[in-house]
Design a protein around this motif. Sequence first.
Motif, mmCIF file in Angstrom:
data_model
loop_
_atom_site.group_PDB
_atom_site.id
_atom_site.type_symbol
_atom_site.label_atom_id
_atom_site.label_comp_id
_atom_site.label_asym_id
_atom_site.label_seq_id
_atom_site.Cartn_x
_atom_site.Cartn_y
_atom_site.Cartn_z
ATOM 1 N N ALA A 14 34.842 41.504 15.320
ATOM 2 C CA ALA A 14 33.775 42.099 15.961
ATOM 3 C C ALA A 14 33.580 43.377 15.499
ATOM 4 C CB ALA A 14 33.575 41.832 17.585
ATOM 5 N N GLY A 15 32.531 43.967 15.206
ATOM 6 C CA GLY A 15 32.294 45.505 14.959
ATOM 7 C C GLY A 15 32.450 45.760 13.452
ATOM 8 N N GLY A 16 33.104 44.590 12.586
ATOM 9 C CA GLY A 16 33.257 44.836 11.309
ATOM 10 C C GLY A 16 31.926 44.358 10.268
ATOM 11 N N SER A 17 32.226 44.628 9.000
ATOM 12 C CA SER A 17 31.334 44.304 8.031
ATOM 13 C C SER A 17 31.485 43.167 7.322
ATOM 14 C CB SER A 17 31.044 45.829 7.526
ATOM 15 O OG SER A 17 30.442 46.579 8.410
ATOM 16 N N LEU A 18 30.493 42.781 6.670
ATOM 17 C CA LEU A 18 30.598 41.760 5.542
ATOM 18 C C LEU A 18 29.463 41.959 4.426
ATOM 19 C CD1 LEU A 18 32.013 38.463 6.967
ATOM 20 C CD2 LEU A 18 33.114 40.030 5.525
ATOM 21 N N ARG A 19 29.730 41.760 3.391
ATOM 22 C CA ARG A 19 28.314 41.710 2.532
ATOM 23 C C ARG A 19 28.406 40.472 1.801
ATOM 24 N NH1 ARG A 19 25.602 46.060 0.406
ATOM 25 N NH2 ARG A 19 24.472 45.725 -1.571
ATOM 26 N N LEU A 20 27.221 39.853 1.987
ATOM 27 C CA LEU A 20 26.853 38.695 1.307
ATOM 28 C C LEU A 20 25.979 38.813 0.010
ATOM 29 C CD1 LEU A 20 25.864 36.319 4.229
ATOM 30 C CD2 LEU A 20 28.064 36.711 3.233
ATOM 31 N N SER A 21 26.047 37.839 -0.973
ATOM 32 C CA SER A 21 25.642 38.014 -2.382
ATOM 33 C C SER A 21 25.022 36.688 -2.666
ATOM 34 C CB SER A 21 26.404 38.829 -3.180
ATOM 35 O OG SER A 21 25.763 38.920 -4.536
ATOM 36 N N CYS A 22 23.933 36.608 -3.300
ATOM 37 C CA CYS A 22 23.157 35.324 -3.747
ATOM 38 C C CYS A 22 22.700 35.636 -5.362
ATOM 39 C CB CYS A 22 21.987 35.031 -2.718
ATOM 40 S SG CYS A 22 21.011 33.481 -3.420
ATOM 41 N N ALA A 23 23.150 34.732 -6.176
ATOM 42 C CA ALA A 23 22.839 34.919 -7.261
ATOM 43 C C ALA A 23 21.781 33.603 -7.831
ATOM 44 C CB ALA A 23 24.083 34.658 -8.360
ATOM 45 N N ARG A 67 21.307 46.411 12.268
ATOM 46 C CA ARG A 67 22.672 46.039 11.795
ATOM 47 C C ARG A 67 22.806 45.353 10.509
ATOM 48 N NH1 ARG A 67 25.271 42.172 14.475
ATOM 49 N NH2 ARG A 67 23.393 40.991 15.000
ATOM 50 N N PHE A 68 21.594 44.576 9.891
ATOM 51 C CA PHE A 68 21.738 43.836 8.669
ATOM 52 C C PHE A 68 20.805 44.755 7.642
ATOM 53 C CE2 PHE A 68 23.279 39.382 10.215
ATOM 54 C CZ PHE A 68 23.942 39.798 10.842
ATOM 55 N N THR A 69 21.088 44.764 6.411
ATOM 56 C CA THR A 69 20.254 45.118 5.444
ATOM 57 C C THR A 69 20.237 44.304 4.294
ATOM 58 O OG1 THR A 69 20.761 47.588 6.242
ATOM 59 C CG2 THR A 69 19.774 47.166 3.921
ATOM 60 N N ILE A 70 18.973 43.986 3.776
ATOM 61 C CA ILE A 70 18.752 43.069 2.563
ATOM 62 C C ILE A 70 18.361 44.099 1.500
ATOM 63 C CG2 ILE A 70 16.471 42.538 3.090
ATOM 64 C CD1 ILE A 70 16.948 39.966 1.895
ATOM 65 N N SER A 71 18.861 43.722 0.169
ATOM 66 C CA SER A 71 18.716 44.642 -0.875
ATOM 67 C C SER A 71 18.590 43.409 -2.236
ATOM 68 C CB SER A 71 19.725 45.539 -1.121
ATOM 69 O OG SER A 71 21.036 44.870 -1.413
ATOM 70 N N ARG A 72 18.110 43.893 -3.170
ATOM 71 C CA ARG A 72 17.903 43.294 -4.268
ATOM 72 C C ARG A 72 17.997 43.873 -5.687
ATOM 73 N NH1 ARG A 72 11.282 43.676 -5.714
ATOM 74 N NH2 ARG A 72 11.491 46.014 -5.441
ATOM 75 N N ASP A 73 18.364 43.157 -6.831
ATOM 76 C CA ASP A 73 18.581 43.558 -8.144
ATOM 77 C C ASP A 73 17.874 42.636 -8.880
ATOM 78 O OD1 ASP A 73 19.304 44.380 -10.465
ATOM 79 O OD2 ASP A 73 21.196 45.072 -10.069
ATOM 80 N N ASN A 74 16.605 43.071 -9.121
ATOM 81 C CA ASN A 74 15.678 41.869 -9.802
ATOM 82 C C ASN A 74 16.371 41.790 -11.299
ATOM 83 O OD1 ASN A 74 14.125 41.461 -7.684
ATOM 84 N ND2 ASN A 74 12.209 42.758 -8.707
ATOM 85 N N ALA A 75 16.890 42.712 -11.937
ATOM 86 C CA ALA A 75 17.211 42.684 -13.434
ATOM 87 C C ALA A 75 18.596 41.571 -13.106
ATOM 88 C CB ALA A 75 17.907 43.813 -13.956
ATOM 89 N N LYS A 76 19.333 41.394 -12.313
ATOM 90 C CA LYS A 76 20.329 40.519 -12.223
ATOM 91 C C LYS A 76 20.007 39.261 -11.194
ATOM 92 C CE LYS A 76 24.048 44.139 -12.307
ATOM 93 N NZ LYS A 76 25.087 44.681 -11.641
ATOM 94 N N ASN A 77 18.662 39.309 -10.867
ATOM 95 C CA ASN A 77 18.428 38.061 -9.922
ATOM 96 C C ASN A 77 19.444 37.838 -8.751
ATOM 97 O OD1 ASN A 77 15.773 37.338 -11.115
ATOM 98 N ND2 ASN A 77 16.697 36.240 -12.761
ATOM 99 N N THR A 78 19.862 39.119 -8.115
ATOM 100 C CA THR A 78 20.643 38.805 -6.969
ATOM 101 C C THR A 78 20.060 39.413 -5.573
ATOM 102 O OG1 THR A 78 21.509 41.022 -7.476
ATOM 103 C CG2 THR A 78 22.675 39.023 -8.506
ATOM 104 N N VAL A 79 20.278 39.018 -4.545
ATOM 105 C CA VAL A 79 19.935 39.357 -3.298
ATOM 106 C C VAL A 79 21.001 39.531 -2.535
ATOM 107 C CG1 VAL A 79 19.252 37.289 -2.224
ATOM 108 C CG2 VAL A 79 18.002 39.293 -1.530
ATOM 109 N N ASP A 80 21.456 40.766 -1.745
ATOM 110 C CA ASP A 80 22.437 40.863 -0.866
ATOM 111 C C ASP A 80 22.320 41.074 0.548
ATOM 112 O OD1 ASP A 80 24.576 42.930 -3.369
ATOM 113 O OD2 ASP A 80 23.794 40.679 -3.388
ATOM 114 N N LEU A 81 23.033 40.834 1.390
ATOM 115 C CA LEU A 81 22.920 41.079 2.697
ATOM 116 C C LEU A 81 24.151 41.897 3.234
ATOM 117 C CD1 LEU A 81 21.051 40.295 5.093
ATOM 118 C CD2 LEU A 81 22.485 38.306 5.646
ATOM 119 N N GLN A 82 23.934 43.071 3.817
ATOM 120 C CA GLN A 82 24.894 43.833 4.099
ATOM 121 C C GLN A 82 24.842 43.688 5.575
ATOM 122 O OE1 GLN A 82 27.381 45.753 2.723
ATOM 123 N NE2 GLN A 82 28.220 46.195 4.886
ATOM 124 N N MET A 83 25.943 43.217 6.080
ATOM 125 C CA MET A 83 26.154 42.957 7.654
ATOM 126 C C MET A 83 27.113 43.947 8.249
ATOM 127 S SD MET A 83 25.914 38.857 7.504
ATOM 128 C CE MET A 83 27.420 38.604 6.865
#
Length: 119
Positions: A14-23, A67-83
Amino acid sequence: QVQLVESGGGLVQAGGSLRLSCAASGRTDSIDHLGWFRQAPGKEREFVSSMRRNSGIKNYADSVKGRFTISRDNAKNTVDLQMNSLKPEDTAVYYCAGRRSGTGDWDYWGQGTQVTVSS
């Protein structure tokens, strides 16, 4: 068809961070939004966050705002979720999803990645 593959789940305190990525691959031009949903044990799948691919407009569930931030890279077709500032109640399987253009339907789903937050 669109294929979505998530990565980045795991165990964190609890209190920590993770980053998810979707290709995303395949007919990515057929989707207008990419987003994240989650499903905790015994609960229904719920919306977490989404981003419109063209404009970059973002949406968040109230439970994750700030707390969470969504971001994208359209060139790579990825979307990340920083938690950040993760809580035990964030524990769930997180799914990447794609919304079909013009329908409003979240038709495409990844296989899910487990996020576990220990107290």
